[in-house]
Design an enzyme around this catalytic site. Structure first.
Site, short mmCIF file in Angstrom:
data_model
loop_
_atom_site.label_atom_id
_atom_site.label_comp_id
_atom_site.label_asym_id
_atom_site.label_seq_id
_atom_site.Cartn_x
_atom_site.Cartn_y
_atom_site.Cartn_z
N SER A 28 0.80 -1.22 0.00
CA SER A 28 0.00 0.00 0.00
C SER A 28 0.84 1.28 0.00
O SER A 28 0.29 2.38 0.05
CB SER A 28 -0.93 0.02 1.22
OG SER A 28 -0.18 -0.05 2.43
N ASN A 116 -2.01 -1.74 13.17
CA ASN A 116 -3.46 -1.49 13.19
C ASN A 116 -3.78 -0.13 13.80
O ASN A 116 -4.60 0.62 13.28
CB ASN A 116 -4.18 -2.59 13.98
CG ASN A 116 -4.02 -3.96 13.37
OD1 ASN A 116 -3.41 -4.11 12.31
ND2 ASN A 116 -4.54 -4.97 14.03
N THR A 161 -40.07 26.50 -10.00
CA THR A 161 -40.32 25.21 -9.38
C THR A 161 -40.74 24.25 -10.49
O THR A 161 -41.37 24.67 -11.48
CB THR A 161 -41.44 25.27 -8.32
OG1 THR A 161 -42.67 25.61 -8.95
CG2 THR A 161 -41.13 26.29 -7.24
N HIS A 162 -40.38 22.99 -10.37
CA HIS A 162 -40.67 22.00 -11.42
C HIS A 162 -40.11 22.43 -12.78
O HIS A 162 -40.66 22.08 -13.82
CB HIS A 162 -42.18 21.74 -11.53
CG HIS A 162 -42.84 21.35 -10.25
ND1 HIS A 162 -42.83 20.05 -9.77
CD2 HIS A 162 -43.51 22.08 -9.34
CE1 HIS A 162 -43.49 20.00 -8.62
NE2 HIS A 162 -43.89 21.23 -8.32
N SER A 283 -15.49 24.29 -29.68
CA SER A 283 -15.69 23.06 -30.46
C SER A 283 -14.60 22.92 -31.50
O SER A 283 -14.18 23.91 -32.11
CB SER A 283 -17.06 23.12 -31.14
OG SER A 283 -17.16 22.13 -32.15
N LYS A 289 -19.06 27.92 -31.11
CA LYS A 289 -19.42 27.33 -29.82
C LYS A 289 -18.57 27.88 -28.66
O LYS A 289 -17.37 28.07 -28.77
CB LYS A 289 -19.24 25.80 -29.85
CG LYS A 289 -20.22 25.05 -30.73
CD LYS A 289 -21.65 25.17 -30.25
CE LYS A 289 -21.88 24.55 -28.89
NZ LYS A 289 -21.65 23.09 -28.87
N ASN A 291 -18.60 26.44 -24.81
CA ASN A 291 -19.22 25.38 -24.01
C ASN A 291 -18.93 25.55 -22.51
O ASN A 291 -17.81 25.91 -22.13
CB ASN A 291 -18.71 24.01 -24.46
CG ASN A 291 -19.06 23.71 -25.90
OD1 ASN A 291 -20.11 24.11 -26.39
ND2 ASN A 291 -18.16 23.02 -26.60
N GLU A 296 -19.81 21.51 -16.54
CA GLU A 296 -20.15 20.13 -16.91
C GLU A 296 -19.21 19.13 -16.24
O GLU A 296 -19.63 18.06 -15.78
CB GLU A 296 -20.11 19.96 -18.43
CG GLU A 296 -21.24 20.69 -19.13
CD GLU A 296 -21.15 20.65 -20.65
OE1 GLU A 296 -22.11 21.02 -21.30
OE2 GLU A 296 -20.08 20.25 -21.18
N TYR A 323 -9.71 -5.48 13.62
CA TYR A 323 -9.10 -5.04 12.36
C TYR A 323 -9.15 -6.16 11.33
O TYR A 323 -8.86 -7.32 11.63
CB TYR A 323 -7.65 -4.60 12.59
CG TYR A 323 -7.00 -4.14 11.31
CD1 TYR A 323 -7.18 -2.85 10.85
CD2 TYR A 323 -6.25 -5.02 10.53
CE1 TYR A 323 -6.62 -2.42 9.65
CE2 TYR A 323 -5.67 -4.61 9.33
CZ TYR A 323 -5.87 -3.31 8.89
OH TYR A 323 -5.32 -2.90 7.71
N GLN A 328 -7.81 -1.64 4.38
CA GLN A 328 -6.83 -0.97 3.54
C GLN A 328 -7.51 -0.24 2.38
O GLN A 328 -6.94 0.69 1.80
CB GLN A 328 -5.81 -1.98 3.00
CG GLN A 328 -4.68 -1.37 2.19
CD GLN A 328 -3.58 -2.38 1.90
OE1 GLN A 328 -2.94 -2.91 2.80
NE2 GLN A 328 -3.40 -2.68 0.62
N LYS A 331 -8.44 4.11 2.07
CA LYS A 331 -7.62 5.31 1.86
C LYS A 331 -7.61 5.83 0.43
O LYS A 331 -7.73 7.04 0.21
CB LYS A 331 -6.19 5.02 2.34
CG LYS A 331 -6.07 5.08 3.86
CD LYS A 331 -4.73 4.62 4.37
CE LYS A 331 -4.61 3.11 4.37
NZ LYS A 331 -5.60 2.45 5.26
#
Length: 473
Positions: A28, A116, A161-162, A283, A289, A291, A296, A323, A328, A331
């Site tokens: 690791s 540990n 809303t919606h 683009s 364009k 963008n 995004e 443990y 492991q 992380k």
């Protein structure tokens, strides 16, 4: 003292070397080397603790501390040394480096402790620092919202809303709504840091330490406010990791929602804002364009953060007490999530600060009389009509206007009085967008005085901390 032929931390029990592929698989150090500064801090505290119980002499502690300082300095400047170490993990790396510096004395340092407890202590310290870094980024983002809210205080917009136009609000009110979400993220970060703020050192592998070390003194030296209460729980607890990943996932989700709004608002159908060149791309085929790639990408990165949280929850759900090596896996996901969200917060801050809003377009959308329909119903309420009845009558007015292809303010007095004799000439004059917004004077509403109070409140909250402005260093 007998020389050790095997520098592994666990090799004496084994007759044959590990399978080469498995040995590479279980290592690791490629990612937990990030914990090296915390490992060295824990080693310093442990050396002093061992002196306190008579395992190390004062001269030995001095040698160990000097060697640890040399390792810390070299690790900052010699990446090749780290890359070529061949260490199994960060603990193995430090012990090997100590042996190179001070010989067999280095082997004394591991007396009474386990990897540990070491790894979870290092990781807790990392999370505490990481949460503080993330908070600084969010404070800078909140400052950007504050500055934009102040600059656009007179700009109305069509609140939705919606995904349908609903009622007029101030653009500043919209921006402060996003700011409130990120302020809650700071609270979650603080909770995650508090969750991590408990020192496991002294827990051993699971049962505690056989030497009467002063756990409280170690905790104080490392900056913890308390020690863990149960050695078995201490080495296997990863709730603090979940708490931090949850805080990161919440921040990423709020960033994604902000990004979605800005992507929509940048479209030609809305044209509510002008994308800044420095946070946009073009683009390869279409010259016209521009963008919203910054937004995004911010939106797109949310999935991996949420995925990291779900992955760790899935790992933890089936583990027995104590443990297990599965831990492991905690992380890499957290390190990657922290890096992604921290970077994303600073990109969002820069893009927000560089954005210009199309005030004329925003005002035009907010000035559609259809958005004043609730205020039209309130007109009748002020004349004693129950709101539910008023709601129904205004619905009929809107239906008549739709039938005639007009705004309701363009109907004749006779048109509306056929619906209710309570309508008078002033009804058709209709309120202005400023009037409609100004009516929402409750605390937390969109009236200018309420929004000014919200700006002042956010400014007070931010003034309690040091705000980092500009790009991330």
């Amino acid at each position: 003292m007998t020389e050790r032929k095997d520098d592994r931390l666990w090799g004496g029990r084994f007759e044959r070397a590990p399978n080469e592929q498995f040995d590479a698989f279980q290592r690791s150090f490629s990612f937990d080397r990030r914990l090296l500064p915390y490992e060295l801090a824990v080693d310093r505290a442990w050396a002093r603790a061992l002196q306190g119980v008579g395992i190390l002499e004062a001269t030995e502690v001095k040698q160990i501390l000097a060697a640890l300082d040399k390792i810390a300095e070299r690790s900052k400047t010699d990446k090749a040394w780290l890359d070529a170490s061949g260490a199994e993990d960060v603990h193995h790396f430090v012990e090997k480096a100590l042996v190179e510096e001070i010989g067999a004395l280095a082997w004394k340092l591991h007396t009474g402790r386990s990897r540990n407890e070491l790894v979870v202590t290092d990781f807790r310290l990392f999370v505490i620092d990481a949460a503080a870094e993330m908070q600084r980024g969010l404070e800078a983002l909140l400052n950007a919202f504050l500055l934009q809210a102040k600059a656009n205080l007179s700009v109305p917009m069509a609140g939705m809303t919606h995904m349908q136009h609903a009622q007029p609000i101030l653009l500043s009110h919209f921006l402060l709504a996003h700011a409130e979400a990120f302020a809650r993220d700071i609270t979650r970060l603080q909770h995650a840091a508090a969750s991590a703020d408990a020192c496991p050192i002294g827990s051993g592998a699971l049962a505690g330490c056989s030497f009467a070390i002063d756990r409280q003194a170690i905790a104080r030296e490392l900056g913890f406010s308390r020690i863990t209460a149960n050695s078995l729980d201490a080495v296997s607890d990863r709730d603090f990791v979940l708490d931090y990943l949850f805080a990161l996932a919440g921040t990423a989700t709020h960033l994604s929602r902000l990004a979605e709004d800005f992507v929509i608002f940048a479209s030609q159908e809305f044209s509510y804002l002008i994308l800044p060149d420095e946070f946009s791309t073009g683009s390869s085929l279409m010259p016209q364009k521009k963008n919203p790639d910054a937004w995004e990408l911010i939106r797109g990165k949310t999935g991996r953060i949420t995925g990291a949280l779900v992955a760790l929850l899935t790992t933890l759900k089936g583990l027995p007490s104590g443990y297990q090596r599965d831990l492991q896996e905690d992380k890499e996901a957290l390190f990657a999530s922290h890096d992604q969200v921290e970077e994303t917060v600073w990109i969002a801050m820069g893009a927000l600060m560089a954005t210009k809003f199309n005030g004329e377009r925003l005002r035009a959308a907010a000035s559609n009389p259809t958005l004043f329909s609730t205020d039209a119903a309130d007109y009748l309420v002020h004349r004693g009509v129950p709101f539910r009845q008023a709601h129904d009558l205004i619905g009929k007015v809107l239906r008549e206007a739709e039938r005639q292809g007009k705004q309701w303010t363009q109907l004749s007095l006779s048109d509306v009085q056929k619906i209710s004799p309570l309508f008078e000439k002033d009804f058709l004059e209709g309120p202005s967008v400023e009037d409609v917004i100004a009516n929402k004077v409750v605390p937390g509403g969109t009236a200018p005085e309420s929004v000014r109070a919200a700006i002042a409140n956010l400014e007070r909250r931010l003034n309690k901390t040091v705000i980092t402005q500009g790009a991330k260093p």
